[in-house]
Scaffold this motif. Structure first.
Motif, short mmCIF file in Angstrom:
data_model
loop_
_atom_site.label_atom_id
_atom_site.label_comp_id
_atom_site.label_asym_id
_atom_site.label_seq_id
_atom_site.Cartn_x
_atom_site.Cartn_y
_atom_site.Cartn_z
N GLY A 12 -117.03 -6.39 -8.37
CA GLY A 12 -116.60 -7.06 -7.16
C GLY A 12 -117.78 -7.60 -6.38
O GLY A 12 -118.94 -7.52 -6.80
N SER A 13 -117.49 -8.15 -5.23
CA SER A 13 -118.51 -8.67 -4.32
C SER A 13 -118.30 -8.03 -2.96
O SER A 13 -117.36 -7.27 -2.75
CB SER A 13 -118.41 -10.19 -4.21
OG SER A 13 -117.20 -10.55 -3.58
N ASP A 14 -119.18 -8.36 -2.02
CA ASP A 14 -118.99 -7.84 -0.67
C ASP A 14 -117.65 -8.34 -0.10
O ASP A 14 -116.95 -7.60 0.60
CB ASP A 14 -120.15 -8.22 0.24
CG ASP A 14 -120.58 -9.68 0.11
OD1 ASP A 14 -119.86 -10.47 -0.52
OD2 ASP A 14 -121.67 -10.01 0.62
N ALA A 15 -117.28 -9.57 -0.44
CA ALA A 15 -115.98 -10.08 0.01
C ALA A 15 -114.84 -9.27 -0.60
O ALA A 15 -113.82 -9.00 0.06
CB ALA A 15 -115.84 -11.55 -0.36
N THR A 16 -115.01 -8.84 -1.85
CA THR A 16 -113.98 -8.07 -2.54
C THR A 16 -113.78 -6.71 -1.88
O THR A 16 -112.64 -6.29 -1.65
CB THR A 16 -114.35 -7.87 -4.02
OG1 THR A 16 -114.60 -9.13 -4.63
CG2 THR A 16 -113.22 -7.17 -4.77
N LYS A 68 -123.69 -9.29 -3.73
CA LYS A 68 -123.79 -9.71 -2.34
C LYS A 68 -123.77 -11.23 -2.27
O LYS A 68 -124.46 -11.91 -3.01
CB LYS A 68 -125.05 -9.16 -1.70
CG LYS A 68 -125.04 -7.64 -1.56
CD LYS A 68 -126.24 -7.12 -0.79
CE LYS A 68 -126.17 -5.62 -0.63
NZ LYS A 68 -127.30 -5.08 0.16
N THR A 69 -122.94 -11.74 -1.37
CA THR A 69 -122.82 -13.18 -1.19
C THR A 69 -123.53 -13.56 0.11
O THR A 69 -124.48 -12.89 0.52
CB THR A 69 -121.35 -13.61 -1.17
OG1 THR A 69 -120.69 -13.00 -0.04
CG2 THR A 69 -120.64 -13.15 -2.44
N ASN A 70 -123.06 -14.60 0.76
CA ASN A 70 -123.71 -15.05 1.99
C ASN A 70 -123.11 -14.42 3.24
O ASN A 70 -123.39 -14.87 4.36
CB ASN A 70 -123.63 -16.58 2.10
CG ASN A 70 -122.19 -17.08 2.12
OD1 ASN A 70 -121.26 -16.30 1.92
ND2 ASN A 70 -122.00 -18.37 2.34
N THR A 87 -107.74 -11.56 2.55
CA THR A 87 -108.85 -11.80 3.48
C THR A 87 -109.60 -13.01 2.93
O THR A 87 -109.85 -13.11 1.73
CB THR A 87 -109.78 -10.59 3.58
OG1 THR A 87 -110.28 -10.25 2.27
CG2 THR A 87 -109.03 -9.38 4.15
N SER A 88 -109.94 -13.93 3.80
CA SER A 88 -110.46 -15.21 3.35
C SER A 88 -111.49 -15.74 4.34
O SER A 88 -111.50 -15.36 5.52
CB SER A 88 -109.32 -16.22 3.18
OG SER A 88 -109.80 -17.50 2.84
N SER A 89 -112.34 -16.62 3.86
CA SER A 89 -113.33 -17.25 4.74
C SER A 89 -112.70 -18.35 5.58
O SER A 89 -113.30 -18.81 6.56
CB SER A 89 -114.48 -17.82 3.91
OG SER A 89 -114.00 -18.82 3.02
N SER A 102 -120.62 -19.48 -10.68
CA SER A 102 -121.85 -19.06 -10.00
C SER A 102 -122.02 -17.56 -10.11
O SER A 102 -121.06 -16.84 -10.41
CB SER A 102 -121.81 -19.46 -8.52
OG SER A 102 -120.79 -18.73 -7.85
N SER A 103 -123.21 -17.09 -9.85
CA SER A 103 -123.48 -15.66 -9.94
C SER A 103 -122.75 -14.87 -8.86
O SER A 103 -122.45 -13.69 -9.03
CB SER A 103 -124.99 -15.40 -9.83
OG SER A 103 -125.49 -15.91 -8.60
N SER A 104 -122.44 -15.52 -7.73
CA SER A 104 -121.79 -14.81 -6.63
C SER A 104 -120.29 -14.66 -6.85
O SER A 104 -119.67 -13.78 -6.26
CB SER A 104 -122.04 -15.53 -5.30
OG SER A 104 -121.52 -16.85 -5.34
N TRP A 105 -119.69 -15.51 -7.72
CA TRP A 105 -118.26 -15.41 -7.93
C TRP A 105 -117.90 -14.82 -9.29
O TRP A 105 -117.00 -13.98 -9.39
CB TRP A 105 -117.59 -16.79 -7.81
CG TRP A 105 -116.11 -16.72 -8.03
CD1 TRP A 105 -115.16 -16.32 -7.14
CD2 TRP A 105 -115.40 -17.04 -9.23
NE1 TRP A 105 -113.90 -16.38 -7.70
CE2 TRP A 105 -114.02 -16.82 -8.98
CE3 TRP A 105 -115.79 -17.51 -10.48
CZ2 TRP A 105 -113.04 -17.05 -9.94
CZ3 TRP A 105 -114.81 -17.73 -11.44
CH2 TRP A 105 -113.45 -17.49 -11.17
#
Length: 268
Positions: free
Chosen positions: A39-43, A85-87, A155-157, A250-253
């Motif tokens: 996952g990512s920080d968003a996840t 970690k994303t932005n 949850t979304s940007s 991308s590496s972040s997704w």
């Protein structure tokens, strides 16, 4: 996607179908290299909010304070795991968690009919056969109300474009079909709501309403027949078509970036 060679059944989830639509190679790697999926920080932010919402709907959290406690405890646990970690500004995450929890509790929850099924798991036959394999759908609905209205928490940007979701989103179609098959929907039209909490402080909430009909379910069978048929025919040992034109490559997704395009020195 899972293949049961003994019983000749293929099990398909909406997330795998979504991967197939975005990048077939990502879908293949999801089958062959599941250990790379992270996952990512968003996840983990989304997972923490989901845990809090679940605790409200199943009665464990009687108020917003209880929900916030569950959200924060879940996030602290997930923060110790391996994730990308994303932005997202890490220092602002606790603020975002509180703001999104309040957006759900104050804005979305009053619109939710209580007494339904929380985290409802389903496994239903799609009614098609591909190369002698029966195809089944499986998944977990975040919530289905007594009226048959399906809810999914996001949850979304940013807020969702409802027209795009109505036209193309695969999740409402898969979940709507399952609800119809299990007799949980009321009438031929299935209603599906995205309960969206925008990742900001204060957080904006959105209820994005989608409908699905028999025509959508007929299209789902057509779409799944092609996706599963391609997989069974080609196999998973060699690469599938790759789509690197999307910003999601991308590496972040993508969890598989390092063993796909990221393995090449493209400097993109």
């Amino acid at each position: 996607m899972k293949i049961d060679n003994v019983n000749k059944i293929v099990y398909v989830r909406q997330s795998w179908l979504n991967d197939m639509a975005i990048c077939p190679e990502r879908a293949r790697l999801g089958i062959t290299r599941p250990e790379f999926r992270t996952g990512s920080d968003a996840t983990i932010i989304g997972t923490a909010i989901h845990a809090g919402i679940e605790s409200v709907l199943d009665g464990r959290s009687p108020d917003i304070a209880g929900m916030l406690e569950v959200v924060n405890n879940e996030y602290e646990t997930l923060e110790t795991t391996n994730y990308k970690k994303t932005n997202i500004d890490e220092a602002k995450i606790p603020e975002y968690l509180e703001a999104m929890s309040l957006a759900f509790y104050n804005d979305i929850l009053p619109q939710v009919e209580l007494g339904g099924k929380v985290e409802h798991y389903f496994k239903v036959p799609l009614g098609i056969t591909v190369q002698d394999y029966a195809v089944w759908l499986e998944g977990t609905m975040d919530y289905i109300a007594p009226s048959g209205l399906i809810w999914d928490w996001k949850t979304s940007s940013r807020a969702y474009y409802i027209k795009d979701k109505q036209k193309s989103a695969i999740q409402p179609t898969v979940y709507g079909y399952a609800a119809q098959y299990e007799g949980l929907a009321s009438g031929p039209i299935t209603n599906f709501n995205y309960g969206v909490m925008v990742r900001n402080s204060p957080s904006k909430s959105q209820i994005a309403s989608i409908t699905r009909t028999q025509g959508h379910y007929d299209w789902l069978k057509y779409f799944v027949r092609g996706a599963v048929g391609s997989c069974l025919k080609v196999g998973t040992d060699s690469e599938w078509f790759m789509n690197d034109s999307s910003t999601l490559c991308s590496s972040s997704w993508c969890s598989y970036w390092s063993i796909c395009k990221g393995a090449f020195n493209t400097n993109d």
